[in-house]
Design a protein around this motif. Sequence first.
Motif, PDB file in Angstrom:
ATOM      1  N   ASP A   1       0.829  -1.210   0.000  1.00 44.59           N
ATOM      2  CA  ASP A   1       0.000   0.000   0.000  1.00 44.59           C
ATOM      3  C   ASP A   1       0.863   1.259   0.000  1.00 44.59           C
ATOM      4  N   ILE A   2       1.819   1.282  -0.916  1.00 46.89           N
ATOM      5  CA  ILE A   2       2.685   2.444  -1.100  1.00 46.89           C
ATOM      6  C   ILE A   2       2.011   3.398  -2.076  1.00 46.89           C
ATOM      7  N   PRO A   3       1.949   4.660  -1.787  1.00 44.48           N
ATOM      8  CA  PRO A   3       1.309   5.620  -2.704  1.00 44.48           C
ATOM      9  C   PRO A   3       1.911   5.531  -4.104  1.00 44.48           C
ATOM     10  N   GLU A   4       1.053   5.618  -5.106  1.00 39.55           N
ATOM     11  CA  GLU A   4       1.494   5.387  -6.482  1.00 39.55           C
ATOM     12  C   GLU A   4       2.546   6.391  -6.929  1.00 39.55           C
ATOM     13  N   ASP A   5       2.500   7.609  -6.389  1.00 38.98           N
ATOM     14  CA  ASP A   5       3.503   8.586  -6.807  1.00 38.98           C
ATOM     15  C   ASP A   5       4.907   8.240  -6.303  1.00 38.98           C
ATOM     16  N   MET A   6       4.997   7.251  -5.394  1.00 41.14           N
ATOM     17  CA  MET A   6       6.301   6.802  -4.896  1.00 41.14           C
ATOM     18  C   MET A   6       6.845   5.600  -5.679  1.00 41.14           C
ATOM     19  N   TRP A   7       6.056   5.000  -6.546  1.00 45.09           N
ATOM     20  CA  TRP A   7       6.494   3.792  -7.241  1.00 45.09           C
ATOM     21  C   TRP A   7       7.765   4.004  -8.064  1.00 45.09           C
ATOM     22  N   PRO A   8       7.868   5.088  -8.828  1.00 41.44           N
ATOM     23  CA  PRO A   8       9.121   5.292  -9.585  1.00 41.44           C
ATOM     24  C   PRO A   8      10.344   5.409  -8.675  1.00 41.44           C
ATOM     25  N   GLN A   9      10.175   6.035  -7.509  1.00 40.63           N
ATOM     26  CA  GLN A   9      11.294   6.174  -6.577  1.00 40.63           C
ATOM     27  C   GLN A   9      11.701   4.819  -6.007  1.00 40.63           C
ATOM     28  N   ILE A  10      10.708   3.993  -5.682  1.00 39.55           N
ATOM     29  CA  ILE A  10      10.997   2.636  -5.194  1.00 39.55           C
ATOM     30  C   ILE A  10      11.810   1.877  -6.227  1.00 39.55           C
ATOM     31  N   ARG A  11      11.421   1.999  -7.479  1.00 41.85           N
ATOM     32  CA  ARG A  11      12.125   1.288  -8.563  1.00 41.85           C
ATOM     33  C   ARG A  11      13.541   1.829  -8.727  1.00 41.85           C
ATOM     34  N   ARG A  12      13.716   3.118  -8.604  1.00 46.42           N
ATOM     35  CA  ARG A  12      15.042   3.711  -8.743  1.00 46.42           C
ATOM     36  C   ARG A  12      15.953   3.268  -7.605  1.00 46.42           C
ATOM     37  N   TRP A  13      15.443   3.292  -6.375  1.00 39.65           N
ATOM     38  CA  TRP A  13      16.235   2.808  -5.248  1.00 39.65           C
ATOM     39  C   TRP A  13      16.651   1.357  -5.467  1.00 39.65           C
ATOM     40  N   SER A  14      15.704   0.562  -5.946  1.00 41.98           N
ATOM     41  CA  SER A  14      15.975  -0.855  -6.191  1.00 41.98           C
ATOM     42  C   SER A  14      17.056  -1.032  -7.245  1.00 41.98           C
ATOM     43  N   ASP A  15      16.949  -0.313  -8.355  1.00 43.99           N
ATOM     44  CA  ASP A  15      17.926  -0.439  -9.442  1.00 43.99           C
ATOM     45  C   ASP A  15      19.323  -0.034  -8.987  1.00 43.99           C
ATOM     46  N   LEU A  16      19.407   1.007  -8.188  1.00 45.47           N
ATOM     47  CA  LEU A  16      20.712   1.446  -7.700  1.00 45.47           C
ATOM     48  C   LEU A  16      21.402   0.351  -6.886  1.00 45.47           C
ATOM     49  N   GLN A  17      20.613  -0.383  -6.093  1.00 42.15           N
ATOM     50  CA  GLN A  17      21.204  -1.392  -5.215  1.00 42.15           C
ATOM     51  C   GLN A  17      21.555  -2.684  -5.935  1.00 42.15           C
ATOM     52  N   THR A  18      20.856  -2.987  -7.026  1.00 43.38           N
ATOM     53  CA  THR A  18      21.126  -4.246  -7.720  1.00 43.38           C
ATOM     54  C   THR A  18      22.049  -4.085  -8.915  1.00 43.38           C
ATOM     55  N   SER A  19      22.198  -2.887  -9.426  1.00 43.92           N
ATOM     56  CA  SER A  19      22.934  -2.700 -10.679  1.00 43.92           C
ATOM     57  C   SER A  19      24.028  -1.649 -10.541  1.00 43.92           C
ATOM     58  N   GLY A  20      24.639  -1.595  -9.364  1.00 42.39           N
ATOM     59  CA  GLY A  20      25.645  -0.576  -9.100  1.00 42.39           C
ATOM     60  C   GLY A  20      26.868  -0.668  -9.990  1.00 42.39           C
ATOM     61  N   THR A  21      27.149  -1.881 -10.558  1.00 41.01           N
ATOM     62  CA  THR A  21      28.330  -2.034 -11.408  1.00 41.01           C
ATOM     63  C   THR A  21      28.032  -1.752 -12.872  1.00 41.01           C
ATOM     64  N   ASP A  22      26.795  -1.390 -13.187  1.00 35.96           N
ATOM     65  CA  ASP A  22      26.451  -1.057 -14.577  1.00 35.96           C
ATOM     66  C   ASP A  22      26.400   0.454 -14.733  1.00 35.96           C
ATOM     67  N   PRO A  23      27.234   1.019 -15.617  1.00 32.02           N
ATOM     68  CA  PRO A  23      27.293   2.485 -15.726  1.00 32.02           C
ATOM     69  C   PRO A  23      25.990   3.119 -16.193  1.00 32.02           C
ATOM     70  N   ASP A  24      25.139   2.348 -16.866  1.00 29.54           N
ATOM     71  CA  ASP A  24      23.875   2.900 -17.345  1.00 29.54           C
ATOM     72  C   ASP A  24      22.791   2.907 -16.277  1.00 29.54           C
ATOM     73  N   LEU A  25      22.935   2.053 -15.259  1.00 31.63           N
ATOM     74  CA  LEU A  25      21.870   1.887 -14.270  1.00 31.63           C
ATOM     75  C   LEU A  25      22.270   2.293 -12.869  1.00 31.63           C
ATOM     76  N   GLY A  26      23.531   2.056 -12.513  1.00 29.69           N
ATOM     77  CA  GLY A  26      23.979   2.265 -11.153  1.00 29.69           C
ATOM     78  C   GLY A  26      24.476   3.667 -10.905  1.00 29.69           C
ATOM     79  N   GLY A  27      24.979   3.838  -9.700  1.00 28.75           N
ATOM     80  CA  GLY A  27      25.551   5.119  -9.317  1.00 28.75           C
ATOM     81  C   GLY A  27      26.890   4.900  -8.654  1.00 28.75           C
ATOM     82  N   THR A  28      27.387   5.895  -7.985  1.00 31.22           N
ATOM     83  CA  THR A  28      28.632   5.768  -7.235  1.00 31.22           C
ATOM     84  C   THR A  28      28.373   4.878  -6.016  1.00 31.22           C
ATOM     85  N   PRO A  29      29.432   4.303  -5.419  1.00 29.76           N
ATOM     86  CA  PRO A  29      29.218   3.516  -4.189  1.00 29.76           C
ATOM     87  C   PRO A  29      28.482   4.303  -3.114  1.00 29.76           C
ATOM     88  N   GLU A  30      28.752   5.587  -3.032  1.00 28.07           N
ATOM     89  CA  GLU A  30      28.075   6.424  -2.042  1.00 28.07           C
ATOM     90  C   GLU A  30      26.580   6.536  -2.355  1.00 28.07           C
TER      91      GLU A  30
END
Length: 400
Positions: free
Chosen positions: A151-180
Amino acid sequence: MDIDIYSPDSYTSGIPHEQFAWLRANAPVYWHAHPDGGGYWVLSRHADVTAVSRDFKTFSAQRGFVMVDEMPPDILTMTQSQLLGMDPPQHGPIRRAVISRFTSRMLAALEPRVREIARGVMESARCGDPVNFVDDLAGDLPTAVICSLLDIPEDMWPQIRRWSDLQTSGTDPDLGGTPEEVTQASIDMGTYGFQLASERKGRGGDDLITLLIDQEVDGHTVSEMEFASLFVQLTVAGNETTRSLISAGMHELLKRPALYQQLLAEPAGLPQAVEEMLRWTCPLHYFRRTATCDTEVGGQKIAEGDRVVMLYSSANFDEEVFASPLDFNIRRDPNPHLAFGHGIHLCLGANLARMEARVFFEEFFRAFGDGIEAVGEPVFIRSNNIHGFKQMPVVLTRAA
């Protein structure tokens, strides 16, 4: 053979089957160098992976967490509060609390909502022009399902997905970010989970957060802090792995039009086909354990403190277990794949993922029939842990 299965670049063309087959045949318990100057044991055979998965007393998930890289003490402490990184006795009550909410009855009650979401995904899909199947179709369903459950508000769904992608794809330059940025994403996600748990505790709602935070199992009540860590695991796993399963499963069918047509004509065969998709695509290449004492695996001595990596995407192609393992066989039976892991850490959402994939394909067939064409080769995520596509260009045509 020159073995390098640590580098993320080894996986940019998919599972490195040649290296894995050599390991299974010649060095099933293999000492692999690590860039930090140490090393770790790689288990490539199904039997060894299964045995270590079962023996949680000798092989700990908590002692060094589940990733092959060693973590700074403060980050390790944070990850050990995740169910994925707990050993008994802490592990049991929290896992049972979650399992009690993922019952067959709950999943049956949830299916109409999953189907409604899937139909919405199909209705909003763009036809006639190339789309990225990963983001535009396969990724929308699991995000919507897990966020609806919580029951997460729908306007938060893109943010949830972005947080998820950062944590699973940190070694991919197109998807991840810096270790920090990756660390911050985990902190921000946990903080949001804590906030949701605090808001809903004792409110008597029927969403998964309230049901988890308000129940007592074995005399243990899930705290807001415990839920914050659980929230990270549920949302990350609920997004990435199911998206990978659906995308890669569709890709394998598109490469084999006769199988696609077979399932289109007989969708009752989808549950068995989904099991082969899971074996074949195996959304996670590995998880790690740490030896708690001097021991032995497959005749190889393992020292206390050694890292031991269970290579699921090799075990799923073990010739000793699977006949013709490099054949994509949607009628394979039995199919004891390890795509969901094994033992006490077997994926909590395994049956939810199965149901999501089945419903996705049923609704896709209904909306598009055979109106899908691959218009380019898929591009894999650059990762030694996540096995999935980041791009899969297709053109869609709606069924008449």
